[in-house]
Design an enzyme around this catalytic site. Structure first.
Site, PDB file in Angstrom:
ATOM      1  N   GLU B 274      35.374 -28.697  30.990  1.00 19.02           N
ATOM      2  CA  GLU B 274      34.559 -28.100  29.938  1.00 19.02           C
ATOM      3  C   GLU B 274      35.333 -27.972  28.624  1.00 19.02           C
ATOM      4  O   GLU B 274      35.247 -26.955  27.936  1.00 19.02           O
ATOM      5  CB  GLU B 274      34.006 -26.740  30.389  1.00 19.02           C
ATOM      6  CG  GLU B 274      33.112 -26.866  31.615  1.00 19.02           C
ATOM      7  CD  GLU B 274      32.492 -25.546  32.071  1.00 19.02           C
ATOM      8  OE1 GLU B 274      31.379 -25.596  32.606  1.00 19.02           O
ATOM      9  OE2 GLU B 274      33.114 -24.499  31.890  1.00 19.02           O
ATOM     10  N   ASP B 353      27.932 -24.676  40.608  1.00 18.70           N
ATOM     11  CA  ASP B 353      28.484 -23.570  39.829  1.00 18.70           C
ATOM     12  C   ASP B 353      27.809 -22.245  40.173  1.00 18.70           C
ATOM     13  O   ASP B 353      27.055 -21.730  39.365  1.00 18.70           O
ATOM     14  CB  ASP B 353      28.328 -23.873  38.335  1.00 18.70           C
ATOM     15  CG  ASP B 353      29.143 -22.931  37.467  1.00 18.70           C
ATOM     16  OD1 ASP B 353      30.007 -22.228  38.011  1.00 18.70           O
ATOM     17  OD2 ASP B 353      28.904 -22.903  36.252  1.00 18.70           O
ATOM     18  N   GLU B 381      26.662 -13.992  37.276  1.00 20.74           N
ATOM     19  CA  GLU B 381      26.188 -14.894  36.218  1.00 20.74           C
ATOM     20  C   GLU B 381      24.812 -15.469  36.538  1.00 20.74           C
ATOM     21  O   GLU B 381      23.906 -15.443  35.699  1.00 20.74           O
ATOM     22  CB  GLU B 381      27.200 -16.023  36.018  1.00 20.74           C
ATOM     23  CG  GLU B 381      26.760 -17.052  34.983  1.00 20.74           C
ATOM     24  CD  GLU B 381      27.808 -18.118  34.725  1.00 20.74           C
ATOM     25  OE1 GLU B 381      28.888 -18.081  35.355  1.00 20.74           O
ATOM     26  OE2 GLU B 381      27.552 -18.992  33.876  1.00 20.74           O
TER      27      GLU B 381
END
Lengths: 663, 663
Positions: B274, B353, B381
């Site tokens: 990333e 993820d 998240e």
């Protein structure tokens, strides 16, 4: 073509060649605007060998005169007359403003102004207010940045938390604006945050400094204020517009504003909109709200621009009966006749929010006893954010020529008695507008505000001649044709690769750049397309839909209300139709979606090619900036094409009739 | 139940009642950990009337002893033995750490520790490293805030741009962690920005201060570092891991770290992921990269945790052959055997993820010659961001019990020789985790890291008993049953109303809260569901898809690779099927989607009702906070239900068999 640190835009020195070569007589007395005119001519003469005298001199080729006599009568404050006889071109005005506009008219004409004979022709602006609203923040907003929906760098007016110390560029901005006819600027964002609220009171001196820099070019300064100012700034317990203390507070604050800025234009207010405070909190109407501020401004000749962008931004997407498009009309038409003469309702040109294609707002023309201003958006929030070429002249012209009552009724440009307003696309970028070709939007706006019936193509041609001075180029025809090729159809091109047939809002949430077909589909913003496996579009008919079409006067309720008569380009704005529905063009809706996406991308590829071919004729920095942005435009256009096509192929199952790749 | 400014979580004073009432003999010599044990017992005695002596005393009810003799042998550094005979309960350990864990074990047992006889039982942690990674920034990030993906306020460690001056709360945090078995903490975000890079060098003193606060509870401090540190901090022209100067730089920097923090745990690195820098820039492998840092840490017993979250985040959604799920396996398995012994590969538990449902990463078990750590995400998240109740114990337990080779092969919990790591969900919120019930995730993580085969239900019960001390409540059964009712099935409930059948990623882009079915569908992130009018899901089979299923060992390649044998809950992760496909459950995919959405919302409504019924039994502040969050959870769950159902109804055209409202 640069002057100092920034681009000369449509006033490069070469544009003054014809004037600068002449012997000019300025017969206009004194005053700041006349001084401006003198300075402009003297500068040009210094560069090109002519000369300018004040009074006297018999052999002038150009006479610039202010007269109170019969020759000036009827021209008004801003009009001018132009004539040429016996080798002398004469501009006549009743004052400095008209003279300045007349001078810029001569600049536009160039050598043509000095050929043959020319009978007297009179020019007057059709609209008294030709205004730019800057959505500039003083304090940089953590999310929106300094300029909300700005794509041209920081603010021209504000830096480091205060008004710029050096306002030279603001003066240069005022000069550019005067040259296209703009005469009013609001210097801060309509979303008035805490810091900016204080511009009205303890920080008015900063606004006055900006006003001083704009005044020599005939531009009045306006200020966006918060409706809650009496509470935020005045520590009153209420902002109720009918409360005596509140009204007194506005009177006092406004008196102090006029002490600082004698020709202050007035206030701009976004109230009860997207979370801004407003009169609804006190059970008062928007007329009550606007009139409270109008009353404070009235003694000084000021105006309140009160925005009609009032809608429910906490809508439930499940509720298909509520229609955001109806909101402005529903909120405001019942109040017609209740607004003070110096309260202007500022109406977005379409019922939604500056999409690439919307019908004209039915509010325009529906309030005969109210002064309306029409608001357009030069900053390209939904039209490519100044990374895409999208010249909006044709769109604005369509709006301004629209006749809300049909037949031979008045046009929007005539109904906008409160003026034409654009959200500015300029910032502290060296090219003013980020994308150098977006300067054309700013220029075109000013010229259409001066004359809403002007042919946008002719305006663009003017802009090209001033900006690129093709007559000085190695290949004037290739340059001019090339610029027209990349600009003339750029709005149509943009429409082709983005949201189809008027349905709008297929953008990424928040920043609004790039495609997201469902990005606003399940949101609280009232922005839906209702695509399912069978069809797409919003039924706003009176018979089966939200009834929005019925808000239109004249023939339009019927034209828009029926699938048969609705224009293709607005079909999905007004109707939900099957993918197999055949348009007036003869294509089905789904095939239209596919075809136009492919066409739009092909047109961008072609424009990029044309631009590349102008490398030898355009200033290198400007050429490079545009070329670089074409790369991004093409990437983005392909992304739009592919996402929209894939979305509708997946949903409809209908293959492309021409067998092109859809992912 | 508050202590000072923050919640006591699972260590309220009342939890120490059984210990605090006893006569305790501490026979353990000196040392900081023994002092901690003494302090804990002395505090409890001060509150509940017992007493504690060091050495001497014949009539002790509780003996806490450190011994190098046979009784301590084999317990290791952190293990302990517990026995009770003749009215004396004895905890034996080989050192202070084991003694501390033994004391907290007695606390968990409460009065049970002091009843009857108890044969000697030995306790040792299954995993040597039980670690929390904090994604805390020192400088507040303009978009991500201070704690990236944090939902519990600011950082516990950092405030005002530096380590907190008062580290009392950090010490309290260490105490809570020790009580559930955590023994390592990384104190900054794996995305190491400019400010945080300096923690490694000139700001190591701040890290040392934090380490001092955590050390008394047996917790070693780790630091996230940037792979580019030799360039960013050392002004070298390269960060090539095979460059001699680069290696020397890491050696020197690491030596200085150990001068400041003698028991420093090591580095955490996110490289080539990333946008982070990494060895790829120099044509080096991740083994080269990790080993360079490992070599610097080796002399001091430090470890580098090297994350395997490496994938192409600029993927083209049009390209269906690239599969992000494959990336970690494809990148790392060829390197098996090349990593230094003190380099640990830190593998996310699933291949994507931290979605609510993923298969276990095929990388786990596929690198027998490499130490792997498994990473889970306590911060919610993608599981409700601590506004929703979502107790993750059952999910983590499923992962830890999974046997990558099938049959009676080793479980993930045994293969994670490098430890178990969680991204922390704690911040400076008074309740530590925002949602008070999210404390259960932190506690459960620690206990599962200590014993990956523990029954999560039993762990939850422990947490309830410690946190709420139901035996002191007016209605212990109602309280305990109510807490189990709202927590036990909360992960399953969350799964029911969000993305169905393992397909994942139907969240709003950026912040990842709330539904957006197509939010990541046309993105560069490799996160697609490929829903069209006929079906939905990602074909990851070997026969017709991306081949991801073939990365699995044992029976799993076949089980996952076939539509017939793939478990329902992962069907859309592995296969693209028609809406009419019949699941093992007997329902069609589309009806499953509808049914589970409705069930999920009904379960939230029921949980909210149960919670409301506990108002008289729970501390008012804690009850109010949870009740308030249930309102948001219910609103959000309904939004998920309606958006997902509407999306699939519009796409499939299949009506709900039970005729419920789908908008």
């Amino acid at each position: 073509m640069r002057t100092g640190d920034f681009d000369a835009a449509w006033l490069p020195p070469a544009a003054f060649r014809a004037v600068g070569r002449r012997r000019t007589l300025l017969r206009a007395g004194d005053g700041p605007l006349v001084d401006t005119v003198h300075g402009e001519v003297a500068d040009a003469c210094g560069r090109f060998g002519g000369r300018v005298v004040r009074d006297g001199g018999e052999d002038a080729e150009l006479v610039l005169e202010v007269t109170g006599g019969p020759a000036g009568a009827g021209l008004g404050d801003e009009g001018f007359a132009l004539a040429r006889r016996g080798g002398t071109t004469t501009v006549t005005a009743s004052g400095g403003r008209g003279l300045l506009y007349g001078l810029f008219h001569v600049v536009r004409l160039g050598e043509d102004a000095f050929r043959g004979e020319r009978p007297r022709e009179e020019h007057r602006p059709a609209l008294a207010v030709r205004m730019l609203d800057h959505w500039d923040n003083v304090a940089v907003h953590p999310v929106m940045g300094q300029v909300e929906r700005g794509y041209a760098g920081g603010s021209l007016f504000w830096a480091d938390g205060r008004a710029r110390g050096d306002l030279g560029r603001v003066r240069a901005y005022g000069r550019l604006l005067a040259a296209c006819g703009v005469n009013a600027v609001a210097v801060n964002n309509v979303n008035v945050h805490e810091t900016e609220a204080h511009l009205l009171t303890d920080r008015i001196g900063e606004v006055a400094a900006i006003a001083d820099a704009l005044r020599p070019y005939g531009i009045r300064t306006h200020l966006s204020v918060t409706f809650a100012a009496p509470m935020v700034l005045g520590s009153l317990p209420t902002a109720d517009p009918l409360d005596a203390a509140v009204r007194a507070w506005w009177r006092g604050a406004t008196a102090r504003v006029y002490e600082a800025i004698g020709d202050f234009g007035g206030y701009v207010v976004k109230a009860d909109s997207e979370g801004r405070p407003g009169p609804f909190a006190y059970g008062r109407s928007h007329a009550d709200g606007a009139n409270a501020l109008a009353a404070a401004l009235e003694p000084y000749g000021g105006t309140v621009h009160w925005r009609t962008f009032v809608y429910d931004h906490h809508q439930d997407w499940r509720d298909r009966s509520t229609d955001r498009a109806r909101a402005a009309y529903d909120h405001f038409t019942p109040l017609d006749g209740e607004f003070a003469p110096n309260a202007v309702l500022q109406v977005k040109h379409g019922p939604m929010d500056f999409q690439v294609r919307e019908p004209v707002s039915p509010l325009i023309g529906a309030m005969p006893r109210t002064r309306l201003a029409v608001e357009v958006q030069a900053t390209q929030e939904y039209t490519g954010q100044q990374r895409h070429v999208c010249w909006l002249g044709p769109m604005w012209s369509e709006v301004l020529r629209f006749r809300p009552e049909g037949g031979s009724g008045p046009r929007v440009g005539e109904l906008a008695r409160g003026g034409l307003v654009a959200v500015s696309n300029a910032g502290d970028d060296p090219f003013w507008t980020g994308h150098p070709l977006a300067q054309a939007n700013l220029y075109t706006f000013g010229r259409l505000a001066w004359d809403p019936r002007a042919d946008p193509g002719a305006v663009l041609d003017e802009w090209i001649r001033l900006t690129f001075t093709p007559e000085r180029s190695a290949d004037p025809v290739r340059l001019t044709d090339g610029l027209h090729a990349v600009l003339d159809g750029s709005w149509a091109t943009y429409e082709k690769y983005t949201a189809p047939l008027g349905v709008g809002f297929m953008v990424q949430p928040g920043h609004h750049y790039g495609p997201s077909v469902d990005g606003y589909e399940y949101s609280p913003w009232g922005t839906y397309h209702f695509a399912d496996r069978d069809g797409v579009g919003v039924d706003r008919s009176t018979a089966t839909g939200t009834g929005y079409a019925g808000q239109y006067a004249g023939p339009w309720a019927e034209v828009y209300g029926s699938v048969e008569t609705c224009p293709d380009e607005l079909l999905l704005f007004f109707h939900h139709v099957p993918y197999g529905h055949v348009l007036h063009s003869g294509r089905t809706v789904i095939q239209h979606i596919y075809d136009t996406r492919f066409e739009g991308v092909a047109e961008v590829e072609e424009a990029r090619r044309v631009w590349a071919g102008l490398a030898d004729l355009v200033d290198p920095a400007r050429h490079a900036r545009v070329a670089e942005r074409y790369e991004e435009q093409l990437r983005s256009a392909r992304e739009w094409r592919d996402q929209v096509n894939s979305y509708f192929l997946r949903k409809s199952g209908v293959p492309d009739a021409r067998g092109r790749t859809i992912h």
